[in-house]
Motif scaffolding. Structure first.
Motif: not given
Length: 114
Positions: A44-55
Motif C-alpha cells: 500500500s501507499l500513503t499519500t499526504v496532500q494539502g500542506l501549505k506551499k511555504e513548507f
C-alpha cells in the motif's frame, strides 16, 4: 400508543463529504488529506496532500522517512500540486507526526481509507 416515532434510515453516501469538499468551497483548501492507496497484493501507499506551499516538502519527507523507516517521494501532480507518497500504511503515524511537529492542527487533518 397512537404516536409511534419511526425513523426510516436514509441512503448513506460515503463520498458525499469528499464531493462537497471538491465543489470549490473556500475552506476546502485548509485541510491536509492523508489517504491510503492499495497497490498489488498487501502493498500500500500513503499519500499526504494539502500542506501549505511555504513548507519544504523534501525536509518533511526526509524526517518522515527517518522516523518511520520507510521509503517515500514527493510527486508533482497537475491538479493537486505537490503530494508526499510513503510506502506502507502510515496514516496514523503521519497524522501524529504532523501534529507534534506543529505543521498542522488536529482539526485540519482528514484521514481517508478503509
Amino acid at each position: 400508543m397512537s404516536e409511534i416515532d419511526i425513523q426510516i434510515p436514509t441512503a448513506f453516501d460515503p463520498f458525499a463529504e469528499a464531493n462537497a469538499e471538491n465543489s470549490g468551497a473556500a475552506g476546502s483548501k485548509e485541510y491536509v488529506h492523508i489517504r491510503i492507496q492499495q497497490r498489488n497484493g498487501r502493498k500500500s501507499l500513503t499519500t499526504v496532500q494539502g500542506l501549505k506551499k511555504e513548507f519544504s516538502y523534501n525536509k518533511i519527507l526526509k524526517d518522515l522517512k527517518k522516523e518511520f523507516c520507510c521509503n517515500g517521494t514527493v510527486v508533482q501532480d497537475p491538479q493537486l500540486g505537490k503530494v508526499i507518497q510513503l510506502q506502507g500504511d502510515q496514516r496514523k503515524n503521519v497524522s501524529t507526526f504532523l501534529i507534534q511537529a506543529g505543521i498542522v492542527k488536529k482539526e485540519h487533518i482528514k484521514i481517508h481509507g478503509f
